[in-house]
Design a protein around this motif. Sequence first.
Motif, PDB file in Angstrom:
ATOM      1  N   LEU A   1      26.508  80.932  27.483  1.00  0.00           N
ATOM      2  CA  LEU A   1      25.089  80.793  27.795  1.00  0.00           C
ATOM      3  C   LEU A   1      24.891  80.639  29.299  1.00  0.00           C
ATOM      4  O   LEU A   1      25.655  79.958  29.967  1.00  0.00           O
ATOM      5  CB  LEU A   1      24.523  79.564  27.087  1.00  0.00           C
TER       6      LEU A   1
ATOM      7  N   HIS B   1      21.649  78.762  20.685  1.00  0.00           N
ATOM      8  CA  HIS B   1      23.105  78.891  20.668  1.00  0.00           C
ATOM      9  C   HIS B   1      23.594  80.287  21.055  1.00  0.00           C
ATOM     10  O   HIS B   1      24.754  80.463  21.403  1.00  0.00           O
ATOM     11  CB  HIS B   1      23.684  78.467  19.316  1.00  0.00           C
ATOM     12  N   THR B   2      22.729  81.281  20.965  1.00  0.00           N
ATOM     13  CA  THR B   2      23.175  82.642  21.252  1.00  0.00           C
ATOM     14  C   THR B   2      22.067  83.409  21.967  1.00  0.00           C
ATOM     15  O   THR B   2      20.901  83.278  21.598  1.00  0.00           O
ATOM     16  CB  THR B   2      23.514  83.373  19.938  1.00  0.00           C
ATOM     17  N   ILE B   3      22.466  84.178  22.959  1.00  0.00           N
ATOM     18  CA  ILE B   3      21.473  84.983  23.679  1.00  0.00           C
ATOM     19  C   ILE B   3      21.969  86.414  23.769  1.00  0.00           C
ATOM     20  O   ILE B   3      23.156  86.655  24.030  1.00  0.00           O
ATOM     21  CB  ILE B   3      21.231  84.412  25.100  1.00  0.00           C
ATOM     22  N   SER B   4      21.074  87.355  23.543  1.00  0.00           N
ATOM     23  CA  SER B   4      21.466  88.736  23.828  1.00  0.00           C
ATOM     24  C   SER B   4      20.353  89.415  24.618  1.00  0.00           C
ATOM     25  O   SER B   4      19.193  88.997  24.585  1.00  0.00           O
ATOM     26  CB  SER B   4      21.840  89.497  22.558  1.00  0.00           C
TER      27      SER B   4
ATOM     28  N   ILE C   1      18.350  82.554  20.228  1.00  0.00           N
ATOM     29  CA  ILE C   1      18.123  82.113  18.846  1.00  0.00           C
ATOM     30  C   ILE C   1      18.720  80.728  18.660  1.00  0.00           C
ATOM     31  O   ILE C   1      19.768  80.423  19.238  1.00  0.00           O
ATOM     32  CB  ILE C   1      18.728  83.144  17.852  1.00  0.00           C
TER      33      ILE C   1
END
Lengths: 369, 247
Positions: B75, B85-88, B121
């Motif tokens: 991150l 917890h997750t990025i795209s 998300i």
Amino acid sequence: MSLINYLYIDDEKEADAIRDGLNDTGIIKVDLIEPASFEKQAARLKDDMLIQYKGLILDLRLDDNPKSQAKYTAPSLAQALRFEAGINSDLAMEFPIILCSTDKKIQESYAHENTSHDLFDYIFKKDEAPDYKKIAAKLKSLAKGYSFIKQNLDELDNIIKRKIGELDNRIFSKFLGENVTFSIHDLASFIKKELIEQPGPLINEKILAARLGVDIEKSEGWTDLLGYFSTPIKYTGVFAEAWERWWSDLLLNKFKELTGQRLPALTAVERVQLLIEHTKINKLVAATPLPRAISNNFWTICEYYQVPLDPLEAVKEYTNKEPSPWQEYRYLSIDAALERKGKIHISEKERLERIKEQLESEENDEHSA
Amino acid sequence: MNIPHNVMPFRQQRAADLESFALLLEGVGFSNLHAIRDTVTLLRDKLYGLHTPGTTDYACWGYKINDLTIELNSLPRHVRPRTIHTISIVIDTDILAKCDQWETMNDPFIKMNFRVKIVGIDTRRKYFTGFHIDKHTGTNHPTEVHPLYHLQYAPSVAKGAGFGSLLTLDTPRIMHPPVELILGLDLVISNFLPETWNKLKNQPAYLALQKKYQNALWKPYLLTLASNWANHDPVTWNRFDLCPHFN
């Protein structure tokens, strides 16, 4: 039409049942023989295969019977046959070789050793109430595929029924160019293992459904939808009879043509609405996320639960061979990964830890609320 | 369709550059670059015609790439909410240019849009932000100031996602030199994947590509701006379009 014949070498007690099971399907014809000494066996196979067989089934531990003369295992025999076919460029000696054994023996003496895996075209387990129809169909398709490749060796387009020029040029690069040599087995095994079995340019029915946003189980119209999407996106090249696959790039094009919208940008609900509107196939139900997931921008599936996943909520699965740049990873859901169902890729450890902490703190909040 | 004879070699060159670029990215761990590969194939395909809108002049190059997704393996700093917890990052780009405007002292593009959507998300919902760099080509004349090429912070919130406590409105359009995929992704990677960027910058082939595209696209832009103060003979581009603040 005469059946495709396989020769089956095994001397364990369940061998007769396996032979009968396969023969009863009426899909292939299997003859069973006991293993002889290595030299005898190799020489005899050469004659037998040339005359009447299109494929070979080997029991993994041919050396297991103390009364037998056979002191070798299936991989060493397969290796000798592949080598022989290779040095003599002998097309007649190029055929599918199938491995069978009990789950225990595969775990003990095959799973830990990777070098021999390339020798075999298909593996089935003898002790798990074999689905004979499925196995026979696979074996038939493999034998037919080998024959087709032999007859069309210079026409890759024809072998996979797609213009190679439309695909990433690295996929088949090792089979193209002047003075390039390879065996039928090299090409057949590459198509089956790298193109068909690993997600990438080709995807299976579950991933296809995930991308279309459809819940297969709940959708009576799924078969109709598959029919609608069969041309031109269904794979019709070698082995297609027993391994159903769809071209992932053509799926995007077809959806765009049909609806005017780009599939990846839509949620499952939107995808299904558009499908119903444009195909008039009504009985389609949008897939929903797993309990620990929230997104329905599905693109892949959880290998453990076999249900749709958004890559944002997917964890890469462990693999003993990293995919090529033109292939995709396989994934596990957060649910499966946290329940320790399946094995995660080492690169995902930290992220999974973050997710776990997040979920735990939420649970605590709920308890204290 | 009548493609002028010098256009295909030019498109081949752009295709070769994009192919090398994709290969360099794959070398540092990017996967799923099908969108770039498909573009390479189209640029090389004689039957794929790119033409000046409203005419039958096929002297153009360009491409449209959608949904090029970059997953961030760690991150970035200062992510809020902290629960994410997750990025795209999802990139869409659409460019169209006349081949003979390449490496001239004039505007290189007919159309240029580089859109960056960032999705985060957590275990409850998705969050959206993003920005775009584009060329203002509208025929309407908005009252807000529009430097011809600008970067604008503009979250792409998914339909129906709700806006939470986010206030959205037209934010300032900040002058930014033109980009296409090679320069645009460099901006994204340098900001969101600094370690990866350092690896790329150690590769002469990557630096050479950046230099080539900076030379073709940034040099005319920046020299045109500089011409406000110093006389640059070859400059033919209107500096007031690039910077409406000049007077």
